[in-house]
Design a protein around this motif. Structure first.
Motif, PDB file in Angstrom:
ATOM      1  N   LEU A  18       0.833  -1.208   0.000  1.00 10.65           N
ATOM      2  CA  LEU A  18       0.000   0.000   0.000  1.00 10.65           C
ATOM      3  C   LEU A  18       0.869   1.261   0.000  1.00 10.65           C
ATOM      4  CD1 LEU A  18      -2.855  -1.042   2.472  1.00 10.65           C
ATOM      5  CD2 LEU A  18      -3.058  -0.645   0.008  1.00 10.65           C
ATOM      6  N   LEU A  19       1.962   1.225   0.776  1.00 10.71           N
ATOM      7  CA  LEU A  19       2.901   2.356   0.770  1.00 10.71           C
ATOM      8  C   LEU A  19       3.511   2.537  -0.619  1.00 10.71           C
ATOM      9  CD1 LEU A  19       4.700   1.721   4.189  1.00 10.71           C
ATOM     10  CD2 LEU A  19       3.352   3.745   3.599  1.00 10.71           C
ATOM     11  N   LEU A  20       3.879   1.426  -1.238  1.00 11.34           N
ATOM     12  CA  LEU A  20       4.438   1.486  -2.589  1.00 11.34           C
ATOM     13  C   LEU A  20       3.415   2.074  -3.559  1.00 11.34           C
ATOM     14  CD1 LEU A  20       6.824   0.629  -4.485  1.00 11.34           C
ATOM     15  CD2 LEU A  20       5.569  -1.499  -4.880  1.00 11.34           C
ATOM     16  N   GLY A 273      -4.235  11.568   3.854  1.00  9.86           N
ATOM     17  CA  GLY A 273      -3.186  10.798   3.184  1.00  9.86           C
ATOM     18  C   GLY A 273      -1.918  10.694   4.017  1.00  9.86           C
ATOM     19  N   SER A 274      -1.553  11.818   4.700  1.00  6.91           N
ATOM     20  CA  SER A 274      -0.350  11.812   5.541  1.00  6.91           C
ATOM     21  C   SER A 274      -0.482  10.816   6.679  1.00  6.91           C
ATOM     22  CB  SER A 274      -0.107  13.214   6.120  1.00  6.91           C
ATOM     23  OG  SER A 274      -0.023  14.161   5.092  1.00  6.91           O
ATOM     24  N   TRP A 275      -1.639  10.852   7.353  1.00  8.59           N
ATOM     25  CA  TRP A 275      -1.850   9.936   8.471  1.00  8.59           C
ATOM     26  C   TRP A 275      -1.941   8.487   8.003  1.00  8.59           C
ATOM     27  CZ3 TRP A 275      -0.553  10.642  13.137  1.00  8.59           C
ATOM     28  CH2 TRP A 275      -0.602  11.917  13.708  1.00  8.59           C
ATOM     29  N   ILE A 278       1.629   7.339   7.657  1.00 15.72           N
ATOM     30  CA  ILE A 278       2.220   7.101   8.982  1.00 15.72           C
ATOM     31  C   ILE A 278       1.623   5.852   9.621  1.00 15.72           C
ATOM     32  CG2 ILE A 278       2.417   8.043  11.322  1.00 15.72           C
ATOM     33  CD1 ILE A 278       2.541  10.839  10.010  1.00 15.72           C
ATOM     34  N   PHE A 279       0.306   5.671   9.475  1.00 14.63           N
ATOM     35  CA  PHE A 279      -0.348   4.483  10.031  1.00 14.63           C
ATOM     36  C   PHE A 279       0.214   3.195   9.407  1.00 14.63           C
ATOM     37  CE2 PHE A 279      -3.737   1.294   9.494  1.00 14.63           C
ATOM     38  CZ  PHE A 279      -3.961   0.976  10.829  1.00 14.63           C
ATOM     39  N   ALA A 284       3.678  -1.640   9.801  1.00 14.21           N
ATOM     40  CA  ALA A 284       4.868  -2.374   9.337  1.00 14.21           C
ATOM     41  C   ALA A 284       5.885  -2.526  10.468  1.00 14.21           C
ATOM     42  CB  ALA A 284       5.487  -1.646   8.142  1.00 14.21           C
ATOM     43  N   PHE A 285       6.118  -1.439  11.229  1.00 13.85           N
ATOM     44  CA  PHE A 285       7.081  -1.502  12.340  1.00 13.85           C
ATOM     45  C   PHE A 285       6.643  -2.531  13.378  1.00 13.85           C
ATOM     46  CE2 PHE A 285       8.304   3.215  11.581  1.00 13.85           C
ATOM     47  CZ  PHE A 285       9.075   2.823  10.503  1.00 13.85           C
ATOM     48  N   TYR A 286       5.355  -2.527  13.689  1.00 13.18           N
ATOM     49  CA  TYR A 286       4.847  -3.482  14.689  1.00 13.18           C
ATOM     50  C   TYR A 286       5.055  -4.925  14.223  1.00 13.18           C
ATOM     51  CZ  TYR A 286       1.636  -6.299  17.388  1.00 13.18           C
ATOM     52  OH  TYR A 286       1.104  -7.308  18.159  1.00 13.18           O
TER      53      TYR A 286
END
Length: 368
Positions: A18-20, A273-275, A278-279, A284-286
């Motif tokens: 989704l980030l990509l 879109g920014s949030w 970040i979400f 991904a980090f979790y």
């Protein structure tokens, strides 16, 4: 093969895809106007890099990550050689000798160096933990990391050097050190940071000063920060729409396809879109933290943790400089910013994570 595919951490994979997708959408937006270098080339090239990255990811995901441990020393010294070679053979882009030409493409070795350092340190720390003791492990790993940082600073690329230093510090901390050593490290870091000012170039000092007061030089060192903050702030709640961001479409925003891609997202997709970006990074980090904590062995734990540290620093610094709270250091945003070497390295790291995750599931099934 299908069985291994089903054991992937699909939540991590979907969040990254989704980030990509958001990154490709933004690159298409700023390329479609034809005002970026090469018209649609940036978008098309990133699509090609994404396809190659997916292949690299699958290669590492289906490989046994323990092979990396066997070749970690060779990877480290090969990377040192490549970083030294780029100083003599590399081409200069924006004042940095960091790229080696390969036909129509350019390789940026320092991006590969970040993952190489993680592989090497994970192997070194897991193997030498009992042999060298805490102090020996700390000094030896610092010297080996400093050699890589020295070559990167010669380019000069201060931002990437800081990421490499952050990877070393983070991996040393999670490997387990005493409070006394931790205090010494903090004091040494504070002394180095304060004395390092005299070694910064004029343009680097100007970037730090512009962080505090960008209006003092709005057409010079403060220009990037001001334009980025305007882009982020002008997006409002839902943004101006894809292809309708005035800052990005009219070329007020510099390096919009690399360093300031987050500002493009903020302007065209707004706060929503920014949030969302970040979400997705937090998800991904979790999941990466979960993979690290559930890794079958210490090498897998250090490898996954090192990749988490690398991603986290890159995201923190990039978004921080886009909203004007961290000096501009030229650090791209994982999976969103344009760049072949960077994207392929990020996908390789993702493949290693999926491999560690799949290996644990396989080990648990074997025990049953």
């Amino acid at each position: 093969m299908l069985n291994k595919l089903l054991k992937f951490d699909w939540i991590l994979l979907i969040s990254v895809l989704l980030l990509l997708g958001i990154g490709l959408l933004s690159l298409y937006s700023i390329s479609a106007t034809g005002q970026s270098n090469g018209g649609l080339n940036v978008f098309v090239r990133q699509c090609v890099f994404s396809a190659l990255g997916a292949a690299v990811m699958l290669f590492f995901a289906f490989s046994d990550y323990h092979y990396l441990k066997s070749y970690s020393t060779a990877i480290y010294f090969a990377m040192l050689f490549l970083l030294a070679a780029v100083l003599f053979l590399g081409s200069t882009v924006r004042g940095t000798v960091g790229w080696i030409g390969l036909g129509p493409f350019h390789i940026q070795p320092v991006e590969i160096a970040k993952l190489s350092l993680i592989i090497f340190l994970a192997s070194f720390i897991s193997q030498k933990k009992m042999e060298l003791g805490e102090t020996g492990r700390l000094i030896a790993s610092l010297i080996l990391t400093a050699a890589m940082i020295f070559l990167v600073l010669r380019q000069p690329d201060l931002g990437s050097a800081m990421v490499l230093a952050g990877i070393w510090l983070g991996m040393i901390l999670i490997s387990g050190i005493s409070k006394r050593t931790l205090v010494i490290l903090i004091l040494a870091g504070a002394i180095l940071a304060s004395s390092g000012w005299i070694y910064l170039g004029d343009y680097q000092k100007a970037r730090v000063i512009s962080l505090v007061s960008p209006e003092s030089d709005p057409r010079g060192s403060g220009y990037n920060v001001i334009q980025s903050m305007v882009a982020v702030g002008s997006g409002g709640l839902i943004g101006k729409g894809i292809g309708h961001g005035s800052q990005s479409q009219l070329n007020f925003l510099p390096e919009k396809h690399t360093d300031f891609i987050f500002a493009v997202v903020s302007e065209e997709l707004g706060l929503f879109g920014s949030w969302l970006v970040i979400f997705l990074f937090l998800v991904a980090f979790y999941r990466i933290k979960r993979i690290a904590s559930r890794a079958p062995d210490n090498f897998g734990y250090l490898l996954a943790s090192g990749i988490l540290i690398m991603y986290f620093i890159q995201v923190l610094v990039n978004i921080g400089m886009n909203i004007g709270i961290i000096p501009v250091t030229g650090i791209p945003l994982p999976f969103l910013s344009y760049g072949g070497s960077f994207l392929l390295t990020a996908f390789a790291a993702l493949g290693i994570l999926l491999g560690i995750s799949g290996r644990r599931e396989y080990s648990e099934e074997k025990k049953e």
